[in-house]
Scaffold this motif. Structure first.
Motif, short mmCIF file in Angstrom:
data_model
loop_
_atom_site.label_atom_id
_atom_site.label_comp_id
_atom_site.label_asym_id
_atom_site.label_seq_id
_atom_site.Cartn_x
_atom_site.Cartn_y
_atom_site.Cartn_z
N SER A 55 0.65 -1.15 -0.02
CA SER A 55 -0.09 -0.11 0.04
C SER A 55 0.92 1.29 0.07
O SER A 55 0.46 2.31 -0.68
CB SER A 55 -0.94 0.19 1.27
N GLN A 97 -6.67 0.86 -0.47
CA GLN A 97 -7.03 -0.54 0.19
C GLN A 97 -8.47 -0.35 1.05
O GLN A 97 -9.34 -1.15 0.68
CB GLN A 97 -5.93 -0.90 1.09
N ASP A 176 -5.89 -1.89 -4.91
CA ASP A 176 -5.13 -2.50 -3.75
C ASP A 176 -6.28 -3.12 -3.04
O ASP A 176 -7.20 -2.61 -2.22
CB ASP A 176 -4.75 -1.30 -2.91
N GLU A 177 -6.10 -4.50 -3.06
CA GLU A 177 -7.18 -5.61 -2.35
C GLU A 177 -8.60 -5.11 -2.74
O GLU A 177 -9.33 -4.88 -1.90
CB GLU A 177 -6.73 -5.48 -0.86
N GLY A 412 -3.06 -2.33 6.68
CA GLY A 412 -4.49 -3.08 6.86
C GLY A 412 -4.48 -4.37 7.53
O GLY A 412 -5.37 -4.59 8.38
MG LIG Z 1 -2.08 -2.67 2.26
#
Ligand SMILES: [Mg+2]
Ligand SMILES: Nc1ncnc2c1ncn2[C@@H]1O[C@H](COP(=O)(O)OP(=O)(O)OP(=O)(O)O)[C@@H](O)[C@H]1O
Ligand SMILES: Nc1ncnc2c1ncn2[C@@H]1O[C@H](COP(=O)(O)OP(=O)(O)OP(=O)(O)O)[C@@H](O)[C@H]1O
Ligand SMILES: [Mg+2]
Lengths: 507, 322, 342, 290
Positions: A55, A97, A176-177, A412
Motif C-alpha cells: 500500500s 485499500q 489495492d485489495e 491494513g
Molecule cells: Mg495494504
C-alpha cells in the motif's frame, strides 16, 4: 538487490517505470530501493505479507506520501504527483485499500466527484445520474445511486469505489485489495472488466492475498518483503510454492492445511441458541444453535444478510422477536458489556468504522474489549497489558515497530490482526467473526485458522461469516446459507463443499 | 416519496410554519405581510453570515471570526467613506476584498499549518474586533446619499410589508450560496471534505485549496454581512454583532447541517435563521417577559423546536419504515 | 527505540512550555518587576502569583472542558453555569443560615445538575453538543438572574472569603484547590481505565460501543464533570468579589477554556487530551491577560496584541513549522534516529 | 387613557439597569398602561427588531434606551411614518431630532467632568489618577472619559497614569486594580481612582484592601451611577464620591407621550443629570435605596 525477470521481449518502452523508490516513516523503513516496470496491457500482481509495503508503494506512486528518494516514469516521463488528484490527471487511477469514499455523499455524488459534467457552468445532476448508472452497470451493480453511500454494505461500497476508478480516462489502474470482501460472482465480473481494460492497453497493478486470483488474472508478479523488492516473475513460470516462499520466506508445505474433520461431537450441549430470532425489515426469524467446539459458517451472496445475522446474534442490534441464549444466560435484555462478560465476542466486518480506534495505540486497541468488560475501575496494569499484547504480537506475527504506535499507522492486514487479538485475549465462549481474514496474507491466514481451531478444540464456539467459501469449507462443521435475509438451509458435516454451498445459494 | 436526506429541511420548514401560524393566531398585527418582510430585513445580515458559515461547517470546520468581521468591515467602510472621502460603492468593493483577504489568510493558516479552525478563527475574532477598535472606538454614522438611497429602496407588497434592498440582497446571496453548494465542483469538494477528509484527499479533492477557498468564501459572506449591517443601521460601531458567530452556528445547525460536516443544505440554514428570528419576534410581540424570562424563553424555545424537528424526522422515518 | 519515543513525547510538551516561558520573559523585559516575588504576611506576593491566582477559575473550567472535548463534545454553557452556581452560593449565604459547607455542596450540586442536563441532551436526545450546550448558555444566565433578581448579591462569609482570597502555605487557597482537583482528575484518568474509555469513545464511538463501552453513560458523566468544575469555578469567582454577578460572571470564559485545551494539543474532533498541558495552556492565556493589564498599553490595543500573540504561539506549535525548521537544521538528533531504525 | 407602550431595553447587564427597568415597569403599572417590554441582550439589531415589532403591532408610544448612538435613522423614520412617538431614555441618538419626540437622559460627558472637578477640588489640582474604563467602545465609557479628560486638562498636575478597561464589572475592576497596584508597586504613586461605574470601583476597593491599601485614605475613590452598594462603601469609609445616574425615567417619559397626544410641545432634551453624593449622606441614601 532486485533481480529482474523480464517478460516477453521488451519491444515498447515500459508504461510505468519505478526506479529505486524509498520511503520511511518514523521507526519504519516501509520501502527501500524498490524498482519495477510495467508494460501497457499488462496485469501485474503486487504481492507480499501484511506490512510488506504494498500500500505504501501505491501511495508513494500516487503522491499521497512524498517519497524519500527514487524516480517514477510514466510513458517515459518522470512524474512527481503532488497528490492523488494530480496522479489522476497524469493518468493513474487508483482504488486504495480501505474503501475510501465519502460515506455521507450519495453513490452518484461519490462516483462523479471531481468529474461532474456541467451545463452553463453548473453541475447537471441529470447527466451525473445517467453516468453513475452506466458506471454501476459496468461492475454489475443495480442500486439506487441517489441513496447515501453508507446505507450500503461494505462490499457494495467496494464495488462503487472500483466503478469510480473506471470513470477516469487512465493509462494505469491500481487496485489495492479490491476483492477483500467480494463474492465469487463479483470477482468474476471484476476480472472480465480487467481483461477488457487490458485489451484496451491499460496497465494494471493488482494487490491481493488470494493466490487463485493471482493465477487466474495476472501476467506477472512482483513480490515485496519488508519493503524490499524480492523480484518480478512471469506468473505462468512461477509455481505456487515458490511464490509463497518468496513472500513468506518459508515453504508452502509448512502452510498446508491439516486434513479437516467436518464431524461434530453430538454430545455437547448448545452454547449459543437463537430461538426464532428476527427483526422486521432486517432479518427473517431463524433458529440456530452452536455448541462448544462448533465452528459454524455463514455463507450467502452479497447483501444476503450474513452481517445482519452476526449483529443480531451478538446483540449490537436488538432483535424484535425471539430469544438468544448463551449457556445459561438469556442475552435478549443484556447490554453488550454484560454479553461480553458472559463470553461473547464479535469482530465486525467494517474495520475502519467499527473496528479500530485509529488514534489509540496498538496496545490500547488490543486490550479495549477486555478492559471494557472489566469496567473502568479495575484497570489492567500496564505490565499485564504489555504481557498480553506482546504475546499476541508474537502469535499473530503482527508487524509493528512497537505496541505504542497508533493503530491507524499499521498496514491494513495488521490492523485486522489486532482486532482479532482484541477478542482472543478476552477468551470468549463464543466468538462471532464477520469476514475475519479480510486483507490478511496467506501466512497469517494459516496461523489464524490454526489458532481458531485450537480455541475451538478447547471448547470455544465460533460463528464465521465469510465470502471466502474455500475458507469456510476448510474449517466449518456446519454452514448456514443465507439468502434474501433469511436462512435457506444448513449444511452439515460431509455435505459441506464449495459446490454444495453454491448450489444451495442458486436454488 | 420524500428523500431521506431532505427530511431535516422539511421538518425545519414545518416547524417554521407552525410557529408562524401560532403568531398569527395569537397576536394582533402578526398576519400583516410587514411581519414577514421585517423578518427578512432584520435577519438579513445573520442569514448572510450563516450562509458562509454553512460552507465552513459542511467542510467540518468552524468560523468564529464572523461577528468581529462584521464590525470591522463596518468601521473600515465608515473610515473610508467619512475620513478618506471614497465613494461608498468603491469603499464597499474594498471592504469585500479585505474580508476575502483575511478569510484567505485564515484558510492558509488552517490548511498549511494544520492548526484547528476553531482557534485560528478565535484568534481572528479577537484580531478583527481589535482592528476595529484601532480604527475607531466610537460609533459613527455613515451618512452618504448613496447609502441612504440604498436603504430607501423598497418594493411594496400587498399589506404594509415590502422588500428592502437588504432583504433582496440577502435573497440573491442565498440563491448564489445554494448554487455554489450543490452545483459547483467546489461545493461538492466542501461536502466531500466534511464527509471524510482523508478519503477526500485520496479521491483527488484538492484539500488545501478547498479549505482556503472555504474560509475566503466565509470571509466574503461575513464581509458582505458587514456591508449589509452598515447599510441597515447607516452607521458603524466596533461593538456591533457581538456573539453573532454563535447565532450563525445555531442557525446552520438548526437548519439540519451536521457540525461534524458533510451533511446539510444552505436553504436549511436560511430556515434556521428565520426560526431564530421568529422566536425573537414572538417574544417581542408578547412583550410580557422580563429580562431573565426572555433568556429562558429563547433557550427553551430553541430546545423545544430542536426536539420538535427531531421528533418529526423520527416520526416520518418510522412511518416510512412501518 | 525508547529514547526516540521519549523525544517524540517531549516535543509535544515542549512547545506549550516554551511558549509560556517566552511570554513570561518578554513581559518581564517590558514590565520591570514582573518577575519579582516577595514574601508578605506569610504569603507570596507578585505578578506571577497573581497569574496563578487569576488563572484558577479558567484552569478548573478547562479541566472539565478537556474531558468533554475528549468525548468529541464541547461545552459552551460553562460561563452560564458559573453564573448560576455563583448566584446559588450568594443567595443561600444571604438568605439562609445554613452552614457554609452545605451551601458549597448545593452550589457544586447545581453545577453537576446543569452538566447532567447537557449530558442528557447530548447523549439521550442526540442533540449536537454545540447547540445542546448553547441552550443552557443562553438560558443559564436567565436562571442566574432569576435567582439574584438581576442585582449583584453581595454576601459575607469567612470561609468563602478564604476560598476566594485566602492563603495556605504561602499560596492562595484556591490554587491549592485547583491543584488538588487537577491531580485527582489526572490520577483517576490515568490510573483507572476511564481515560482510555473516554478517549476511545471520542475517537470512534461505533467501535467503542461494539467492545462494550457504555458510551452514553460516559459522555453524560463527562458533562456532569464539566458542570461540576464550572460550579467550583463559580463559587471561587463569587467568593473573589464577595458577590454574585449573574450577568458578567464567567462571561466568555468558555472560549478561554477551549483555547487552553487546544493549545495543549487536543483536537476538537475528540480523542487524546493532555490535562497537565491544558494547565500550561491556561497559564499562557492568563499570563497574556495579566501582561496586557500591567503593560500600560491603551485599551484599544488589548485584543490586537492578544490575537497576535495567540497566532504566534499557534504557529510556533504547529508541526509544520517544526518540520520546516528541522528542514533548515537537518542534523537533528530525533530525525536521524527515526530514519535509521530498521 | 389606556395606553399601550413598547419599551425596548438594552439588557440587564448591571444592577443599575435592572433598577431602571423595574422603575419604568412600576410606573407603567401605577398608571395602568399596558407595557410591552423587550430585552435586547446588548444587541442593537434586537432593539431594531423590537421597535419594528412595536410598529407592526401599532402601539401608542415607544420608549427606547439605545445601546449605541448611531444607526437609528431608518427605524425612527418608520416609526414617524406610523405616527408613533419615540422617547429616548438614558442616552441620545445621532439622528435628526425631528425623528423622535424627546430624549430623557443625563450627559455622560458632564458626569465625567463632574467627577473630575470634584477630584480637582479635593486634591488642589495635584493628583496621579488611575482610571477604570467601561467596556471598550461603549458610549458611556468614551464620553465619561472624554468629559473627565477635558476637565483635568486644565490642571497640569493632574494626570492619568494608568488606564485600562474593567468592562463595567466588579471582577474586571478588581483584576485591573490588582495589576495597577502591582505595576505601580503599591499605592505610593497613586492619589486617586476614577472608575466609570460603581461596580468597578467596588471591585477595585476589594483589591486595595487585599493588598493592604486603605481606600479613601491611601487612594481616593470616585465613581459614577450611585448604586446602593457604593453608598454602603461610602458609609464604611471606603469610597469618596459617586455621581447619580437617575434610573427613574418612566414618569417623565410617559408624561411626554401624553403631552404629545394632546398636541403640546415637548422639549427635545429633558436633562436628568443626577447630583454628586458624598459620604456624609451615604448612610441615609443607602437606607432609602435598599
Ligand atoms: Mg495494504
Ligand atoms: N502513515 C503511516 N505512518 C507510519 N507508518 C506507516 C504508515 N503507513 C504505513 N506504515 C508502515 O509501513 C509498513 C508498510 O505498510 P503497508 O500499508 O504498505 O503494508 P501492506 O503491504 O499494504 O500490508 P497489508 O497487506 O496489510 O495491507 C508497515 O509496517 C506500516 O506500519
Ligand atoms: N438501509 C441501511 N441503512 C443502514 N445500514 C444498512 C442498510 N442496509 C444495510 N445496512 C448495513 O450494511 C451491512 C451489510 O448488509 P448486507 O445485507 O449487505 O449484509 P451481508 O449479507 O453481510 O453482505 P456483505 O457481504 O455485503 O457484508 C449491515 O451491517 C447492515 O446493517
Ligand atoms: Mg457482511
Amino acid at each position: 538487490m532486485s533481480n529482474f525477470v523480464e517478460g516477453a521481449q521488451v519491444v515498447t518502452r515500459p508504461l510505468l517505470k519505478i526506479d529505486n523508490l524509498s520511503k520511511s516513516f518514523t521507526g519504519v523503513q516501509a520501502l527501500s530501493g524498490v524498482s519495477l516496470q510495467i508494460k501497457s496491457g499488462e496485469i501485474r500482481a503486487l504481492l507480499g505479507e501484511n506490512g510488506a509495503g504494498k500500500s505504501t508503494l501505491i501511495k508513494v506512486l500516487t503522491g499521497v506520501y512524498p517519497r524519500d528518494g527514487g524516480d517514477i516514469l510514466l510513458d517515459g516521463n518522470a512524474i512527481n504527483a503532488a497528490d492523488s488528484g494530480h496522479a489522476q490527471r497524469l493518468g493513474i487511477s487508483t482504488v486504495y485499500q480501505e474503501v475510501n469514499l465519502i460515506p455521507t455523499l450519495s453513490v452518484m455524488e461519490n462516483l462523479t466527484l471531481q468529474h461532474q459534467e456541467k451545463v452553463f457552468g453548473l453541475i447537471s445532476w441529470k447527466k451525473a445520474e445517467i453516468r453513475a448508472k452506466a458506471l454501476l452497470a459496468q461492475v454489475g451493480l443495480d442500486i439506487d445511486p441517489l441513496r447515501q453511500l453508507d446505507t450500503y454494505s461494505i462490499a457494495i461500497q467496494q464495488l462503487v469505489a472500483i466503478a469510480r476508478a473506471l470513470s477516469t480516462q487512465a493509462k494505469m489502474l491500481i487496485l489495492d485489495e479490491p476483492t477483500a470482501s467480494l463474492d465469487s460472482d463479483e470477482i468474476k465480473q471484476l476480472f472480465d472488466l480487467m481483461r477488457r481494460l487490458k485489451a484496451e492497453g491499460m496497465g494494471i497493478i493488482f494487490v491481493t492475498h488470494f493466490l487463485d486470483q493471482v493465477y487466474s488474472i495476472t501476467d506477472s508478479i512482483t513480490v515485496l518483503r519488508n519493503g524490499e523488492c524480492i523480484g518480478t516473475f512471469n506468473t505462468a513460470e512461477l509455481t505456487r510454492s515458490d511464490l509463497v516462499s518468496h513472500m513468506v520466506g518459508k515453504s508452502l508445505e509448512e502452510l498446508a492445511p491439516s486434513a479437516h474433520d467436518h464431524s461434530i461431537q453430538r454430545e455437547r450441549k448448545a452454547l449459543l441458541a437463537l430461538n426464532n430470532v428476527g427483526k422486521q425489515r432486517y432479518l427473517q426469524p431463524l433458529n440456530l444453535s452452536i455448541a462448544a467446539g462448533d465452528i459454524v459458517g455463514v455463507a450467502g451472496l452479497l447483501g444476503s444478510g450474513r452481517t445482519e445475522l452476526c449483529e443480531l446474534a451478538y446483540g449490537s442490534v436488538k432483535p424484535d422477536q425471539g430469544e438468544i441464549r448463551l449457556g445459561k444466560h438469556s442475552l435478549t435484555k443484556f447490554s453488550l458489556r454484560r454479553a461480553i462478560q458472559v463470553g461473547m465476542g464479535y469482530c465486525p466486518e467494517d474495520r475502519k468504522q467499527d473496528g479500530i480506534v485509529a488514534e489509540l495505540s496498538v496496545r490500547e486497541n488490543m486490550i479495549l474489549a477486555l478492559q471494557a468488560s472489566r469496567g473502568w475501575w479495575s484497570p489492567i496494569s500496564l505490565s499485564d497489558q504489555q504481557g498480553l499484547v506482546e504475546d499476541m504480537i508474537q502469535r499473530l506475527a503482527i508487524k509493528t515497530p512497537d505496541m505504542d504506535k497508533p493503530i491507524g499507522e499499521l498496514s491494513g492486514g495488521n490492523q485486522q490482526k489486532v482486532i482479532l487479538a482484541r477478542w482472543l485475549i478476552t477468551h470468549p465462549a463464543l466468538l462471532i467473526l464477520d469476514e475475519p481474514t479480510r486483507g490478511i496474507d496467506i501466512g497469517a491466514h494459516h496461523d489464524i485458522i490454526q489458532i481458531i481451531k485450537e480455541l475451538c478444540e478447547q471448547g470455544m464456539g465460533l460463528l464465521v461469516a465469510s465470502s471466502e467459501l474455500e475458507e469456510l469449507v476448510m474449517f466449518a462443521h456446519r454452514v448456514v446459507v443465507m439468502k434474501d435475509h433469511h436462512k435457506v438451509s444448513e449444511l452439515l458435516g460431509e455435505d459441506i463443499s464449495e459446490q454444495a454451498i453454491l448450489r444451495t445459494i442458486a436454488s | 416519496m420524500i428523500n431521506e436526506r431532505n427530511l431535516p429541511i422539511l421538518a425545519t420548514l414545518l416547524v417554521f410554519i407552525l410557529l408562524y401560524g401560532f403568531g398569527v393566531y395569537e397576536y394582533r398585527g402578526f398576519r400583516d405581510t410587514l411581519v414577514f418582510t421585517n423578518l427578512l430585513t432584520d435577519n438579513a445580515f445573520l442569514i448572510i453570515t450563516a450562509i458562509g458559515m454553512t460552507f465552513v461547517i459542511l467542510s467540518g470546520g468552524i468560523d468564529l471570526s464572523v461577528g468581529s468581521m462584521i464590525a470591522f468591515i463596518g468601521v473600515l467602510m465608515a473610515y473610508m467613506i467619512s475620513s478618506m472621502g471614497l465613494h461608498p460603492a468603491f469603499a464597499i468593493g474594498i471592504a469585500l476584498l479585505v474580508g476575502v483577504f483575511f478569510g484567505t489568510i485564515m484558510g492558509v493558516i488552517i490548511a498549511f499549518f494544520e492548526i484547528q479552525a476553531f482557534i485560528v478563527t478565535l484568534a481572528g475574532m479577537f484580531l478583527f474586533r481589535g482592528l476595529a477598535y484601532l480604527i475607531n472606538l466610537d460609533a459613527v454614522p455613515i451618512s452618504h446619499p448613496f447609502i441612504m438611497a440604498l436603504s430607501d429602496i423598497y418594493v411594496p407588497l400587498p399589506g404594509r410589508g415590502g422588500l428592502t434592498f437588504i432583504a433582496m440582497a440577502m435573497l440573491v446571496l442565498l440563491v448564489i450560496g445554494i448554487l455554489v453548494a450543490r452545483r459547483t465542483r467546489f461545493g461538492m469538494s466542501v461536502y466531500a471534505l466534511g464527509g471524510d477528509s482523508h478519503s477526500a484527499a485520496l479521491l483527488g479533492v484538492p484539500v488545501g485549496k478547498t479549505i482556503i477557498k472555504i474560509y475566503a468564501l466565509s470571509g466574503f459572506y461575513s464581509a458582505m454581512s458587514g456591508v449589509i449591517f452598515a447599510i441597515y443601521t447607516g452607521s458603524a460601531y466596533p461593538l456591533a454583532a457581538v456573539g453573532v458567530e454563535l447565532d450563525a452556528i445555531a442557525a446552520v445547525v438548526i437548519g439540519g447541517t451536521l457540525l461534524t460536516g458533510g451533511v446539510g443544505y444552505v436553504f436549511g440554514t436560511f430556515l434556521g435563521a428565520m426560526i431564530q428570528g421568529i422566536i425573537q419576534t414572538l417574544i417581542t410581540f408578547d412583550g410580557s417577559l422580563n429580562s431573565w424570562w426572555t433568556k429562558l424563553a429563547v433557550g427553551g424555545l430553541l430546545l423545544f423546536f430542536i426536539l420538535l424537528q427531531k421528533g418529526i424526522v423520527v416520526w416520518v422515518k418510522k412511518r416510512a419504515a412501518g | 527505540m525508547k529514547k526516540n519515543d521519549f523525544l517524540h513525547k517531549h516535543q509535544k510538551t515542549l512547545a506549550p512550555l516554551l511558549s509560556l516561558v517566552l511570554i513570561i520573559l518578554v513581559t518581564a523585559s517590558v514590565t520591570p518587576g514582573f518577575l519579582k516575588i516577595t514574601f508578605v504576611d506569610g504569603h507570596l506576593f507578585g505578578s506571577l502569583v497573581d497569574i496563578l491566582h487569576r488563572g484558577t477559575p479558567t484552569a478548573l473550567v478547562a479541566l472539565g472542558m478537556a474531558v468533554v472535548i475528549a468525548t468529541r463534545g464541547i461545552d459552551l454553557s460553562v460561563g452560564a453555569v458559573i453564573a448560576i452556581c455563583g448566584a446559588v452560593t450568594a443567595v443561600l449565604t444571604v438568605n439562609t443560615d445554613w452552614p457554609v459547607w452545605i451551601v458549597i455542596l448545593c452550589a457544586l450540586g447545581t453545577g453537576a445538575l446543569c452538566g447532567l442536563w447537557n449530558g442528557i441532551l447530548v447523549s439521550v436526545f442526540n442533540i449536537q453538543p454545540i447547540v445542546a450546550t448553547l441552550i443552557l448558555m443562553v438560558a443559564g444566565r436567565g436562571i442566574a438572574q432569576m435567582i439574584t433578581e438581576g442585582q449583584i448579591v453581595t454576601f459575607h462569609s469567612e470561609v468563602l472569603d478564604a476560598i476566594g482570597n485566602g492563603y495556605f502555605l504561602a499560596f492562595p487557597i484556591r490554587v491549592w484547590i485547583a491543584i488538588g482537583l487537577i491531580l485527582l482528575t489526572v490520577i483517576v484518568m490515568r490510573k483507572t481505565a476511564l481515560g482510555l474509555f473516554i478517549e476511545s469513545v471520542g475517537a470512534n464511538v461505533r467501535a467503542s460501543r461494539l467492545v462494550g463501552i457504555e458510551a452514553r453513560l460516559l459522555v453524560m458523566s463527562a458533562y456532569v464533570f464539566s458542570g461540576f468544575c464550572a460550579g467550583l469555578s463559580g463559587i471561587i469567582l463569587a467568593a473573589d468579589i464577595r458577590g454574585a454577578d449573574a450577568n458578567n460572571a464567567g462571561l466568555w470564559l468558555e472560549l478561554d477554556a477551549i483555547l487552553a485545551v487546544v493549545l495543549a494539543g487536543a483536537s476538537l474532533a475528540g480523542g487524546r487530551i493532555y490535562l497537565l498541558l491544558t494547565v500550561v495552556g491556561v497559564l499562557i492565556i492568563q499570563t497574556l491577560t495579566t501582561a496586557i493589564l500591567t503593560s500600560g498599553l491603551p485599551v484599544q490595543y488589548n485584543l490586537v496584541v492578544k490575537a497576535t500573540i495567540i497566532l504566534a504561539v499557534l504557529l510556533i506549535q504547529s508541526p509544520k513549522t517544526r518540520q520546516w525548521l528541522s528542514g533548515l537544521f537537518p542534523k537533528k538528533e530525533g530525525d536521524k534516529k527515526g530514519s535509521t531504525t530498521p | 387613557a389606556d395606553l399601550t407602550i413598547g419599551f425596548s431595553q438594552i439588557g440587564s447587564e448591571s444592577g443599575w439597569r435592572t433598577s431602571e427597568t423595574a422603575s419604568i415597569k412600576a410606573e407603567a403599572e401605577r398608571r395602568g398602561y399596558n407595557l410591552k417590554f423587550s430585552d435586547a441582550q446588548q444587541k442593537q439589531e434586537n432593539q431594531i427588531k423590537a421597535v419594528r415589532s412595536y410598529i407592526a403591532q401599532g402601539v401608542d408610544g415607544i420608549l427606547l434606551a439605545p445601546v449605541v448612538e448611531t444607526g437609528w435613522d431608518q427605524v425612527l423614520k418608520e416609526a414617524k411614518r406610523a405616527r408613533i412617538p419615540v422617547v429616548l431614555i438614558d442616552r441620545g441618538v445621532a439622528a435628526d431630532p425631528s425623528l423622535y419626540l424627546t430624549k430623557i437622559a443625563s450627559d455622560f460627558k458632564e458626569e465625567g467632568a463632574l467627577a473630575a472637578s470634584w477630584l480637582a477640588a479635593k486634591t488642589n489640582g495635584r493628583c496621579n489618577i488611575v482610571e477604570l474604563q467601561g467596556s471598550v467602545g461603549s458610549s458611556a465609557a468614551i464620553d465619561r472619559k472624554a468629559g473627565f479628560d477635558s476637565l483635568i486638562s486644565n490642571f497640569p498636575n493632574m494626570t492619568i497614569i494608568r488606564s485600562q478597561s474593567g468592562s463595567f464589572t466588579r471582577a474586571g475592576g478588581k483584576e485591573v486594580m490588582e495589576s495597577f497596584l502591582k505595576a505601580e508597586g503599591g499605592a505610593k504613586n497613586i492619589c486617586a481612582l476614577f472608575a466609570h461605574n460603581d461596580d468597578m470601583a467596588l471591585g477595585a476597593i476589594l483589591a486595595m484592601k487585599e493588598a493592604g491599601i486603605r481606600p479613601t485614605k491611601d487612594i481616593l475613590v470616585v465613581s459614577i451611577d450611585a448604586v446602593p452598594d457604593i453608598f454602603k462603601a461610602m458609609a464604611d469609609g471606603e469610597a469618596n464620591a459617586t455621581i447619580e445616574l437617575n434610573p427613574h425615567l418612566g414618569g417623565p417619559a410617559f408624561d411626554a407621550i401624553l403631552a404629545s397626544q394632546k398636541g403640546a410641545k415637548v422639549d427635545k432634551w429633558v436633562k436628568a443629570n443626577g447630583p454628586l453624593y458624598l459620604p456624609d449622606t451615604a448612610a441615609v441614601e443607602y437606607a432609602k435605596r435598599k
